[in-house]
Design a protein around this motif. Sequence first.
Motif, PDB file in Angstrom:
ATOM      1  N   GLU A   1       0.820  -1.220   0.000  1.00 28.12           N
ATOM      2  CA  GLU A   1       0.000   0.000   0.000  1.00 28.12           C
ATOM      3  C   GLU A   1       0.853   1.269   0.000  1.00 28.12           C
ATOM      4  O   GLU A   1       0.458   2.298  -0.554  1.00 28.12           O
ATOM      5  N   ARG A   2       2.020   1.221   0.634  1.00 26.97           N
ATOM      6  CA  ARG A   2       2.887   2.394   0.689  1.00 26.97           C
ATOM      7  C   ARG A   2       4.053   2.295  -0.295  1.00 26.97           C
ATOM      8  O   ARG A   2       5.018   3.066  -0.194  1.00 26.97           O
ATOM      9  N   ALA A   3       3.965   1.380  -1.198  1.00 30.25           N
ATOM     10  CA  ALA A   3       5.017   1.229  -2.211  1.00 30.25           C
ATOM     11  C   ALA A   3       4.975   2.405  -3.177  1.00 30.25           C
ATOM     12  O   ALA A   3       3.956   3.088  -3.318  1.00 30.25           O
ATOM     13  N   PRO A   4       6.069   2.678  -3.858  1.00 29.64           N
ATOM     14  CA  PRO A   4       6.084   3.783  -4.828  1.00 29.64           C
ATOM     15  C   PRO A   4       5.013   3.616  -5.903  1.00 29.64           C
ATOM     16  O   PRO A   4       4.650   2.490  -6.268  1.00 29.64           O
ATOM     17  N   GLU A   5       4.520   4.736  -6.383  1.00 21.01           N
ATOM     18  CA  GLU A   5       3.500   4.692  -7.438  1.00 21.01           C
ATOM     19  C   GLU A   5       4.065   3.992  -8.675  1.00 21.01           C
ATOM     20  O   GLU A   5       5.182   4.247  -9.097  1.00 21.01           O
TER      21      GLU A   5
ATOM     22  N   THR B   1       7.608   2.377 -12.294  1.00 17.25           N
ATOM     23  CA  THR B   1       7.827   3.435 -11.314  1.00 17.25           C
ATOM     24  C   THR B   1       8.799   4.487 -11.855  1.00 17.25           C
ATOM     25  O   THR B   1       9.505   4.248 -12.836  1.00 17.25           O
TER      26      THR B   1
ATOM     27  N   ARG C   1      13.940  -0.985  -2.342  1.00 17.82           N
ATOM     28  CA  ARG C   1      13.076  -0.639  -1.215  1.00 17.82           C
ATOM     29  C   ARG C   1      12.152  -1.794  -0.856  1.00 17.82           C
ATOM     30  O   ARG C   1      11.845  -2.002   0.330  1.00 17.82           O
TER      31      ARG C   1
END
Length: 256
Positions: free
Chosen positions: A114-118, A136, A145
Amino acid sequence: MTVLAPLLQAPGEALVALDFDGTLAPIVADPTRARALPEAAPVLRRLAPALRSIVIITGRPAALAVEYGGLADVHNLTVLGQYGLERWSEGRLESPPEHPGVAEARRKLPLLLERAPEGVHLEDKGHALAVHTRRTAEPEVALERLRSIVAALAERTGLVVEPGRLVLELRPPGMDKGRALTAFAAEVKAGSVLVAGDDLGDLAAFDAADSLGIPAVKVCSGSDEVTELAARADVVVDGPRGVVALLRELADAVAP
């Protein structure tokens, strides 16, 4: 080409083992849009009858590789999907039950991302889950990451992490391209082998080719993203087009 000499001595005993993505099909940002080069299937149709066998060993589901490659009518071809867990041959697909860890990872991985890079993309392969960072803004940074997150989930679910070209794949243990190639070469009693790939997962197939005790030709489908394979290869060609050109050269030499 001199590199093909081990196969040309007895082509009827030769096995050609190929990866799919990056080897027959160009790498694309969306895995669902990957397709083999249009000239790949016709070359394989010409080549297959003159050889002991052709096998495609891929991390993709076997049926998708057949569909995306236009390979359904290529006889004397076997597709080992999901690194060898699945098998397609002459229209028949064999697939094992799902590993319980895959089902657990399927539930947990979206929450972890959910908080991974767009642009991070999760691909569900059925027997495996792949986290792609190619879309990305900084693919390599995003991959690093996520590496520890994916590794921790793999440990909790009894899966293994297969790294690749801007992808981390969670899959069941116990099978890789090397084991798949070793078993298939023994099954068909290959007298020589050509193995072609482009990614880190193909290193195991290169290792297997070296240990089979038969003449082997290792081909790297070259790219700027993976250099480890090129260092191990007998020949480096210019991506999928170079692979297909080499297969066409082999077909011209052995096919009627």
